[in-house]
Design an enzyme around this catalytic site. Structure first.
Site, PDB file in Angstrom:
ATOM      1  N   LEU A  81      36.529  38.281  52.751  1.00  0.00           N
ATOM      2  CA  LEU A  81      37.218  37.927  51.507  1.00  0.00           C
ATOM      3  C   LEU A  81      36.242  37.654  50.362  1.00  0.00           C
ATOM      4  CD1 LEU A  81      39.937  35.461  52.892  1.00  0.00           C
ATOM      5  CD2 LEU A  81      39.906  37.963  52.925  1.00  0.00           C
ATOM      6  N   ALA A  82      34.966  37.544  50.648  1.00  0.00           N
ATOM      7  CA  ALA A  82      33.999  37.206  49.595  1.00  0.00           C
ATOM      8  C   ALA A  82      33.867  38.361  48.615  1.00  0.00           C
ATOM      9  CB  ALA A  82      32.636  36.885  50.210  1.00  0.00           C
ATOM     10  N   SER A  85      35.219  38.472  42.166  1.00  0.00           N
ATOM     11  CA  SER A  85      36.605  38.956  42.169  1.00  0.00           C
ATOM     12  C   SER A  85      37.267  38.952  40.801  1.00  0.00           C
ATOM     13  CB  SER A  85      37.443  38.097  43.130  1.00  0.00           C
ATOM     14  OG  SER A  85      37.724  36.846  42.539  1.00  0.00           O
ATOM     15  N   THR A 126      42.271  46.065  47.246  1.00  0.00           N
ATOM     16  CA  THR A 126      43.028  45.584  46.080  1.00  0.00           C
ATOM     17  C   THR A 126      43.809  46.676  45.363  1.00  0.00           C
ATOM     18  OG1 THR A 126      42.744  44.783  43.814  1.00  0.00           O
ATOM     19  CG2 THR A 126      40.827  45.780  44.815  1.00  0.00           C
ATOM     20  N   TYR A 150      34.716  46.400  38.920  1.00  0.00           N
ATOM     21  CA  TYR A 150      35.255  45.718  40.112  1.00  0.00           C
ATOM     22  C   TYR A 150      36.070  46.700  40.962  1.00  0.00           C
ATOM     23  CZ  TYR A 150      38.574  42.833  42.776  1.00  0.00           C
ATOM     24  OH  TYR A 150      39.359  42.292  43.767  1.00  0.00           O
TER      25      TYR A 150
HETATM   26  P1  NAP Z   1      38.148  34.042  44.878  1.00  0.00           P
HETATM   27  O1  NAP Z   1      38.994  32.803  44.796  1.00  0.00           O
HETATM   28  O2  NAP Z   1      37.396  34.480  43.675  1.00  0.00           O
HETATM   29  O3  NAP Z   1      37.125  33.825  46.096  1.00  0.00           O
HETATM   30  C1  NAP Z   1      35.988  34.634  46.248  1.00  0.00           C
HETATM   31  C2  NAP Z   1      35.081  34.002  47.279  1.00  0.00           C
HETATM   32  O4  NAP Z   1      33.917  34.819  47.437  1.00  0.00           O
HETATM   33  C3  NAP Z   1      34.585  32.594  46.937  1.00  0.00           C
HETATM   34  O5  NAP Z   1      34.614  31.798  48.081  1.00  0.00           O
HETATM   35  C4  NAP Z   1      33.141  32.845  46.522  1.00  0.00           C
HETATM   36  O6  NAP Z   1      32.307  31.734  46.726  1.00  0.00           O
HETATM   37  C5  NAP Z   1      32.773  33.951  47.472  1.00  0.00           C
HETATM   38  N1  NAP Z   1      31.554  34.667  47.078  1.00  0.00           N
HETATM   39  C6  NAP Z   1      31.267  35.188  45.866  1.00  0.00           C
HETATM   40  N2  NAP Z   1      30.044  35.769  45.897  1.00  0.00           N
HETATM   41  C7  NAP Z   1      29.565  35.601  47.158  1.00  0.00           C
HETATM   42  C8  NAP Z   1      28.357  35.963  47.793  1.00  0.00           C
HETATM   43  N3  NAP Z   1      27.394  36.623  47.146  1.00  0.00           N
HETATM   44  N4  NAP Z   1      28.203  35.651  49.106  1.00  0.00           N
HETATM   45  C9  NAP Z   1      29.163  34.969  49.772  1.00  0.00           C
HETATM   46  N5  NAP Z   1      30.310  34.568  49.203  1.00  0.00           N
HETATM   47  C10 NAP Z   1      30.516  34.890  47.912  1.00  0.00           C
HETATM   48  O7  NAP Z   1      39.040  35.283  45.349  1.00  0.00           O
HETATM   49  P2  NAP Z   1      40.476  35.307  46.073  1.00  0.00           P
HETATM   50  O8  NAP Z   1      41.541  35.369  45.030  1.00  0.00           O
HETATM   51  O9  NAP Z   1      40.501  34.279  47.124  1.00  0.00           O
HETATM   52  O10 NAP Z   1      40.430  36.754  46.719  1.00  0.00           O
HETATM   53  C11 NAP Z   1      39.872  36.951  48.017  1.00  0.00           C
HETATM   54  C12 NAP Z   1      39.452  38.406  48.158  1.00  0.00           C
HETATM   55  O11 NAP Z   1      40.578  39.249  47.973  1.00  0.00           O
HETATM   56  C13 NAP Z   1      38.432  38.871  47.122  1.00  0.00           C
HETATM   57  O12 NAP Z   1      37.596  39.821  47.754  1.00  0.00           O
HETATM   58  C14 NAP Z   1      39.268  39.554  46.058  1.00  0.00           C
HETATM   59  O13 NAP Z   1      38.507  40.524  45.379  1.00  0.00           O
HETATM   60  C15 NAP Z   1      40.354  40.169  46.919  1.00  0.00           C
HETATM   61  N6  NAP Z   1      41.656  40.355  46.294  1.00  0.00           N
HETATM   62  C16 NAP Z   1      42.266  39.319  45.661  1.00  0.00           C
HETATM   63  C17 NAP Z   1      43.528  39.489  45.122  1.00  0.00           C
HETATM   64  C18 NAP Z   1      44.231  38.363  44.415  1.00  0.00           C
HETATM   65  O14 NAP Z   1      45.185  38.643  43.671  1.00  0.00           O
HETATM   66  N7  NAP Z   1      43.846  37.117  44.638  1.00  0.00           N
HETATM   67  C19 NAP Z   1      44.171  40.729  45.242  1.00  0.00           C
HETATM   68  C20 NAP Z   1      43.531  41.757  45.926  1.00  0.00           C
HETATM   69  C21 NAP Z   1      42.268  41.551  46.467  1.00  0.00           C
HETATM   70  P3  NAP Z   1      31.962  30.730  45.494  1.00  0.00           P
HETATM   71  O15 NAP Z   1      33.245  30.013  45.242  1.00  0.00           O
HETATM   72  O16 NAP Z   1      30.888  29.880  46.036  1.00  0.00           O
HETATM   73  O17 NAP Z   1      31.531  31.598  44.353  1.00  0.00           O
HETATM   74  N1  GDD Z   2      42.421  36.644  33.157  1.00  0.00           N
HETATM   75  C1  GDD Z   2      43.165  36.868  32.068  1.00  0.00           C
HETATM   76  N2  GDD Z   2      43.048  36.024  31.012  1.00  0.00           N
HETATM   77  N3  GDD Z   2      43.996  37.924  32.065  1.00  0.00           N
HETATM   78  C2  GDD Z   2      44.765  38.111  30.968  1.00  0.00           C
HETATM   79  C3  GDD Z   2      44.712  37.263  29.857  1.00  0.00           C
HETATM   80  C4  GDD Z   2      43.798  36.170  29.871  1.00  0.00           C
HETATM   81  O1  GDD Z   2      43.678  35.398  28.933  1.00  0.00           O
HETATM   82  N4  GDD Z   2      45.601  37.714  28.953  1.00  0.00           N
HETATM   83  C5  GDD Z   2      46.192  38.785  29.462  1.00  0.00           C
HETATM   84  N5  GDD Z   2      45.681  39.047  30.689  1.00  0.00           N
HETATM   85  C6  GDD Z   2      46.038  40.191  31.532  1.00  0.00           C
HETATM   86  C7  GDD Z   2      44.838  40.995  32.001  1.00  0.00           C
HETATM   87  O2  GDD Z   2      44.386  41.856  30.957  1.00  0.00           O
HETATM   88  C8  GDD Z   2      45.472  41.740  33.170  1.00  0.00           C
HETATM   89  O3  GDD Z   2      46.164  42.863  32.720  1.00  0.00           O
HETATM   90  C9  GDD Z   2      46.475  40.718  33.728  1.00  0.00           C
HETATM   91  O4  GDD Z   2      46.645  39.719  32.707  1.00  0.00           O
HETATM   92  C10 GDD Z   2      46.045  40.046  35.016  1.00  0.00           C
HETATM   93  O5  GDD Z   2      44.740  39.541  34.856  1.00  0.00           O
HETATM   94  P1  GDD Z   2      44.062  38.609  35.969  1.00  0.00           P
HETATM   95  O6  GDD Z   2      44.935  37.462  36.276  1.00  0.00           O
HETATM   96  O7  GDD Z   2      42.676  38.328  35.514  1.00  0.00           O
HETATM   97  O8  GDD Z   2      44.100  39.519  37.280  1.00  0.00           O
HETATM   98  P2  GDD Z   2      43.684  41.049  37.530  1.00  0.00           P
HETATM   99  O9  GDD Z   2      44.946  41.824  37.736  1.00  0.00           O
HETATM  100  O10 GDD Z   2      42.735  41.536  36.516  1.00  0.00           O
HETATM  101  O11 GDD Z   2      42.887  40.939  38.894  1.00  0.00           O
HETATM  102  C11 GDD Z   2      43.374  40.136  39.980  1.00  0.00           C
HETATM  103  O12 GDD Z   2      44.206  40.903  40.795  1.00  0.00           O
HETATM  104  C12 GDD Z   2      43.556  41.998  41.471  1.00  0.00           C
HETATM  105  C13 GDD Z   2      44.636  42.724  42.291  1.00  0.00           C
HETATM  106  O13 GDD Z   2      45.316  43.627  41.469  1.00  0.00           O
HETATM  107  C14 GDD Z   2      42.152  39.579  40.727  1.00  0.00           C
HETATM  108  O14 GDD Z   2      42.595  38.635  41.671  1.00  0.00           O
HETATM  109  C15 GDD Z   2      41.418  40.683  41.462  1.00  0.00           C
HETATM  110  O15 GDD Z   2      40.398  40.116  42.277  1.00  0.00           O
HETATM  111  C16 GDD Z   2      42.447  41.430  42.337  1.00  0.00           C
HETATM  112  O16 GDD Z   2      41.802  42.466  43.047  1.00  0.00           O
END
Ligand code: NAP
Ligand code: GDD
Length: 323
Positions: A81-82, A85, A126, A150
């Site tokens: 999961l790291a 992101s 993702t 990304y």
């Molecule tokens: P997150 O809250 O940003 O967590 C990312 C984690 O990765 C944190 O624990 C961070 O540690 C760790 N990390 C960053 N750089 C690292 C490194 N060099 N070595 C080891 N650990 C490192 O992300 P999340 O929302 O939980 O998402 C989990 C995973 O799912 C990510 O890979 C993300 O890209 C993917 N994903 C997320 C979503 C979503 O909507 N949330 C959707 C699709 C995919 P620190 O806190 O110490 O920096």
């Molecule tokens: N962050 C952010 N901040 N996004 C904004 C803002 C703002 O002030 N205003 C509008 N947005 C719009 C972004 O341009 C994007 O279209 C949408 O809101 C969602 O932005 P984020 O919440 O930053 O998420 P993301 O879709 O770019 O990425 C997240 O979802 C991915 C899965 O589709 C992250 O969790 C990624 O790690 C993950 O892979």
């Protein structure tokens, strides 16, 4: 014997929820933890599981530390999961994003192969890989077109996972997860920025909330539901790729409406569009089709966006109130 799992990114949103799920299932849980000068363990503390997770120092860019973590944990399941992101940051730090989010995943795959442990592997792929969408509803066979460094890095990690499965017969699965949120979401992501902003404005600590493209649409679910799908993928006889989504899409604007209405406010009176938050290339809309996950994993989302945003705003009202 209790099963053993290693989670990279254990201090992140999903890492914390997944750790809790696995602990509840009786697993011994270890987490790879990159050393930081500030406190990154607040999520594990907030879920009350800090003492139940064995944290192992390591970094995704350092394959020797991953190998040590595999040995120390004796992990039968590895959840990668790291990542760096945050999409917006990936234009500021494209090479770091490629190294951690892309090559980092390959480091984990290669470490598992070299240690010959037979551990099952989960890759956090993702919906951002769909980017400039090629189909109205995206599923496992929809072509990819990433729009950010990304997304490009995640595509490398995704295909590396498929490749290790096909080349070495590794039990390596890729979960193509659409956006998922929670009260533990990082403050830089839009839903949490909105829930925090609505809470601050309600409590008189802030007057306006500056956002970027509020016409973007996302398929938002609850992180607590989505980590269940990760675990289910590694319980299958055969590894595979699965889309995990709700199947509905909503604009940032309407998500704001839900959050502000929950505290009796009108978002139109507080949200200011600031071009500073526009991205060099935007993903305008994402909408997933989770039919395969439903049919094969028996997984479906339980939490809708209204409930999710209310949960997030309530958590931020409590946090801001304590400040
Ligand atoms: P997150 O809250 O940003 O967590 C990312 C984690 O990765 C944190 O624990 C961070 O540690 C760790 N990390 C960053 N750089 C690292 C490194 N060099 N070595 C080891 N650990 C490192 O992300 P999340 O929302 O939980 O998402 C989990 C995973 O799912 C990510 O890979 C993300 O890209 C993917 N994903 C997320 C979503 C979503 O909507 N949330 C959707 C699709 C995919 P620190 O806190 O110490 O920096
Ligand atoms: N962050 C952010 N901040 N996004 C904004 C803002 C703002 O002030 N205003 C509008 N947005 C719009 C972004 O341009 C994007 O279209 C949408 O809101 C969602 O932005 P984020 O919440 O930053 O998420 P993301 O879709 O770019 O990425 C997240 O979802 C991915 C899965 O589709 C992250 O969790 C990624 O790690 C993950 O892979």
């Amino acid at each position: 014997m209790a099963k053993s799992a290693l989670i990279t990114g254990v201090s992140g949103q999903d890492g914390a929820y997944l750790a809790r799920l696995l602990i509840d299932k009786g697993y011994r849980v270890s987490g790879l933890l990159a050393r930081r000068s500030s406190d990154t363990l607040w999520r594990l503390r907030e879920l009350g599981i800090l003492d139940a997770v064995a944290c192992i120092d390591g970094d995704l860019s350092d394959i020797s530390s991953i190998r040590r973590a595999l040995d120390a944990s004796g992990a039968e399941e590895v959840y990668n999961l790291a990542a760096q992101s945050f999409v917006a940051t990936s234009w500021q730090q494209p090479l770091l994003t490629a190294q951690i989010t892309g090559v980092g995943a390959l480091n984990v795959l290669e470490a598992i192969r070299l240690t010959d442990s037979g551990a099952r592997f989960y890759q956090a792929s993702t919906s951002e890989m769909f980017g400039l969408i090629q189909r109205e509803r995206q599923d496992e066979v929809t072509p990819f077109h990433p729009r950010s460094p990304y997304g490009v890095a995640k595509l490398f990690a995704h295909w590396s996972t498929v490749n290790y499965r096909e080349s070495f017969g590794m039990h390596a699965s890729s979960g193509i997860l659409f956006n998922h949120e929670s009260p533990l979401r990082g403050i830089e992501f839009v839903t949490r920025k909105v829930s925090d902003g609505a809470a601050r404005i309600k409590l008189g600590k802030q007057k306006e909330l500056r956002l970027g493209n509020i016409d973007a649409k996302r398929d938002w679910g609850f992180a607590g539901d989505y980590v269940e799908a990760m675990w289910l993928m590694l319980q299958q006889d055969k590894p595979d790729d699965y889309v995990i989504a709700t199947g509905t899409t909503t604009t940032v604007r309407d998500m704001c409406r839900i959050a502000f209405e929950h505290v009796g406010l009108r978002y139109e009176e507080h949200v200011v569009v600031d071009p500073k938050f526009f991205r060099p290339a935007e993903v305008e809309v994402l909408l997933g089709n989770p039919s395969k996950a439903k049919a094969k994993l028996g997984w479906q989302p339980k939490t809708g966006l209204n409930e999710l945003m209310r949960m997030m705003v309530d958590a931020d009202l409590r946090r801001v109130g304590r400040e």
